[in-house]
Motif scaffolding. Structure first.
Motif, PDB file in Angstrom:
ATOM      1  N   LEU A 149       3.047  -3.710   9.504  1.00 30.28           N
ATOM      2  CA  LEU A 149       3.321  -2.955   8.280  1.00 30.28           C
ATOM      3  C   LEU A 149       3.703  -3.887   7.129  1.00 30.28           C
ATOM      4  O   LEU A 149       3.261  -3.682   5.990  1.00 30.28           O
ATOM      5  CB  LEU A 149       4.443  -1.938   8.516  1.00 30.28           C
ATOM      6  CG  LEU A 149       4.004  -0.605   9.103  1.00 30.28           C
ATOM      7  CD1 LEU A 149       5.218   0.267   9.381  1.00 30.28           C
ATOM      8  CD2 LEU A 149       3.051   0.093   8.187  1.00 30.28           C
ATOM      9  N   MET A 150       4.509  -4.898   7.422  1.00 33.76           N
ATOM     10  CA  MET A 150       4.885  -5.843   6.357  1.00 33.76           C
ATOM     11  C   MET A 150       3.658  -6.564   5.814  1.00 33.76           C
ATOM     12  O   MET A 150       3.508  -6.732   4.597  1.00 33.76           O
ATOM     13  CB  MET A 150       5.914  -6.848   6.878  1.00 33.76           C
ATOM     14  CG  MET A 150       7.290  -6.248   7.040  1.00 33.76           C
ATOM     15  SD  MET A 150       8.641  -7.386   7.425  1.00 33.76           S
ATOM     16  CE  MET A 150       7.928  -8.710   8.299  1.00 33.76           C
ATOM     17  N   ALA A 156      -0.404  -7.026   1.465  1.00 32.05           N
ATOM     18  CA  ALA A 156      -1.798  -7.017   1.012  1.00 32.05           C
ATOM     19  C   ALA A 156      -2.023  -5.883   0.015  1.00 32.05           C
ATOM     20  O   ALA A 156      -2.716  -6.052  -1.001  1.00 32.05           O
ATOM     21  CB  ALA A 156      -2.732  -6.863   2.207  1.00 32.05           C
ATOM     22  N   TYR A 157      -1.424  -4.730   0.264  1.00 29.51           N
ATOM     23  CA  TYR A 157      -1.560  -3.578  -0.632  1.00 29.51           C
ATOM     24  C   TYR A 157      -0.924  -3.891  -1.992  1.00 29.51           C
ATOM     25  O   TYR A 157      -1.499  -3.564  -3.040  1.00 29.51           O
ATOM     26  CB  TYR A 157      -0.897  -2.361   0.015  1.00 29.51           C
ATOM     27  CG  TYR A 157      -1.096  -1.073  -0.723  1.00 29.51           C
ATOM     28  CD1 TYR A 157      -2.321  -0.423  -0.720  1.00 29.51           C
ATOM     29  CD2 TYR A 157      -0.052  -0.479  -1.419  1.00 29.51           C
ATOM     30  CE1 TYR A 157      -2.508   0.764  -1.382  1.00 29.51           C
ATOM     31  CE2 TYR A 157      -0.221   0.711  -2.091  1.00 29.51           C
ATOM     32  CZ  TYR A 157      -1.456   1.328  -2.072  1.00 29.51           C
ATOM     33  OH  TYR A 157      -1.631   2.520  -2.738  1.00 29.51           O
ATOM     34  N   ASP A 158       0.241  -4.541  -1.986  1.00 28.51           N
ATOM     35  CA  ASP A 158       0.891  -4.918  -3.247  1.00 28.51           C
ATOM     36  C   ASP A 158       0.034  -5.902  -4.043  1.00 28.51           C
ATOM     37  O   ASP A 158      -0.072  -5.793  -5.266  1.00 28.51           O
ATOM     38  CB  ASP A 158       2.269  -5.516  -2.982  1.00 28.51           C
ATOM     39  CG  ASP A 158       3.277  -4.480  -2.525  1.00 28.51           C
ATOM     40  OD1 ASP A 158       3.039  -3.278  -2.761  1.00 28.51           O
ATOM     41  OD2 ASP A 158       4.292  -4.874  -1.918  1.00 28.51           O
ATOM     42  N   ASP A 159      -0.569  -6.866  -3.351  1.00 23.64           N
ATOM     43  CA  ASP A 159      -1.451  -7.818  -4.035  1.00 23.64           C
ATOM     44  C   ASP A 159      -2.650  -7.109  -4.653  1.00 23.64           C
ATOM     45  O   ASP A 159      -3.045  -7.400  -5.788  1.00 23.64           O
ATOM     46  CB  ASP A 159      -1.930  -8.899  -3.071  1.00 23.64           C
ATOM     47  CG  ASP A 159      -0.836  -9.878  -2.698  1.00 23.64           C
ATOM     48  OD1 ASP A 159       0.180  -9.957  -3.434  1.00 23.64           O
ATOM     49  OD2 ASP A 159      -0.992 -10.565  -1.675  1.00 23.64           O
ATOM     50  N   ALA A 211       8.174  -6.943 -15.334  1.00 24.06           N
ATOM     51  CA  ALA A 211       8.729  -8.223 -14.894  1.00 24.06           C
ATOM     52  C   ALA A 211      10.072  -8.068 -14.188  1.00 24.06           C
ATOM     53  O   ALA A 211      10.430  -8.869 -13.334  1.00 24.06           O
ATOM     54  CB  ALA A 211       8.876  -9.161 -16.084  1.00 24.06           C
ATOM     55  N   ASP A 212      10.819  -7.016 -14.535  1.00 18.73           N
ATOM     56  CA  ASP A 212      12.166  -6.888 -13.979  1.00 18.73           C
ATOM     57  C   ASP A 212      12.171  -6.265 -12.586  1.00 18.73           C
ATOM     58  O   ASP A 212      13.196  -6.279 -11.920  1.00 18.73           O
ATOM     59  CB  ASP A 212      13.047  -6.072 -14.929  1.00 18.73           C
ATOM     60  CG  ASP A 212      12.462  -4.701 -15.217  1.00 18.73           C
ATOM     61  OD1 ASP A 212      11.236  -4.538 -15.111  1.00 18.73           O
ATOM     62  OD2 ASP A 212      13.251  -3.793 -15.546  1.00 18.73           O
ATOM     63  N   LEU A 213      11.046  -5.725 -12.132  1.00 17.26           N
ATOM     64  CA  LEU A 213      10.995  -5.086 -10.821  1.00 17.26           C
ATOM     65  C   LEU A 213      10.489  -6.061  -9.764  1.00 17.26           C
ATOM     66  O   LEU A 213       9.530  -6.794  -9.977  1.00 17.26           O
ATOM     67  CB  LEU A 213      10.059  -3.880 -10.854  1.00 17.26           C
ATOM     68  CG  LEU A 213      10.535  -2.684 -11.670  1.00 17.26           C
ATOM     69  CD1 LEU A 213       9.480  -1.594 -11.639  1.00 17.26           C
ATOM     70  CD2 LEU A 213      11.838  -2.145 -11.134  1.00 17.26           C
ATOM     71  N   GLU A 214      11.171  -6.064  -8.625  1.00 15.52           N
ATOM     72  CA  GLU A 214      10.705  -6.840  -7.497  1.00 15.52           C
ATOM     73  C   GLU A 214       9.730  -5.993  -6.699  1.00 15.52           C
ATOM     74  O   GLU A 214       9.663  -4.782  -6.866  1.00 15.52           O
ATOM     75  CB  GLU A 214      11.881  -7.251  -6.609  1.00 15.52           C
ATOM     76  CG  GLU A 214      12.831  -8.231  -7.265  1.00 15.52           C
ATOM     77  CD  GLU A 214      13.935  -8.653  -6.325  1.00 15.52           C
ATOM     78  OE1 GLU A 214      13.785  -8.470  -5.089  1.00 15.52           O
ATOM     79  OE2 GLU A 214      14.946  -9.147  -6.815  1.00 15.52           O
ATOM     80  N   ARG A 215       9.002  -6.660  -5.808  1.00 15.40           N
ATOM     81  CA  ARG A 215       8.082  -5.912  -4.958  1.00 15.40           C
ATOM     82  C   ARG A 215       8.856  -4.934  -4.109  1.00 15.40           C
ATOM     83  O   ARG A 215       9.897  -5.263  -3.569  1.00 15.40           O
ATOM     84  CB  ARG A 215       7.317  -6.858  -4.055  1.00 15.40           C
ATOM     85  CG  ARG A 215       6.166  -7.506  -4.738  1.00 15.40           C
ATOM     86  CD  ARG A 215       5.312  -8.205  -3.740  1.00 15.40           C
ATOM     87  NE  ARG A 215       4.062  -8.565  -4.368  1.00 15.40           N
ATOM     88  CZ  ARG A 215       3.104  -9.195  -3.754  1.00 15.40           C
ATOM     89  NH1 ARG A 215       3.244  -9.541  -2.503  1.00 15.40           N
ATOM     90  NH2 ARG A 215       1.993  -9.485  -4.385  1.00 15.40           N
TER      91      ARG A 215
END
Length: 133
Positions: A86-87, A92-95, A110-114
């Motif tokens: 899942l990680m 891959a989905y985030d990319d 820019a202020d949000l992390e994944r």
């Protein structure tokens, strides 16, 4: 013999022109003028952003759909190393979402992390621009 006279007249005219015309500026002045001119033309030249290839967009939407389906399949199945899979799939989905946002012209947060919040915002922005997967 006439050709020698013509040649001498031509050379004489060249010498006179050389004396009358101003000498070229020094090399450092020419370099400075050339740099200034290239900066000015760089500012005045229009920078057009090429339109994204629609087939690249379609390929990206298809890949997003496949990865999203794989995430749903792994979440519902009882398999070995489920958390690691899942990680990897979510990374891959985030990319893919980041690439899709770049293609669609979505402003980057820019202020949000994944994570879930950024993923949800990107999905909403892409959906509002007509993307589906």
């Amino acid at each position: 013999m006439e050709w020698v006279a013509v040649l001498l007249v031509f050379l004489g005219l060249c010498v006179l022109l050389n004396l009358l015309l101003p000498q070229p500026p020094p090399a450092r002045w020419r370099r400075r003028v050339q740099r200034s001119g290239s900066r000015l033309t760089g500012r005045l030249r229009r920078h057009t952003v090429p339109e994204p290839d629609p087939f690249d967009t379609l390929r990206l939407q298809t890949r997003l759909g496949h990865v999203a389906e794989e995430i749903r399949r792994v979440e519902s199945a009882r398999i070995y190393a489920k958390a690691h899979r899942l990680m990897a799939l979510e990374a891959a989905y985030d990319d893919l979402l980041d690439e899709a946002c770049r293609l669609a012209g979505v402003r980057e947060e820019a202020d949000l992390e994944r994570g879930e919040e950024k993923r949800w915002l990107e999905e909403q922005e892409l959906a509002s621009r007509g993307w589906s997967w």
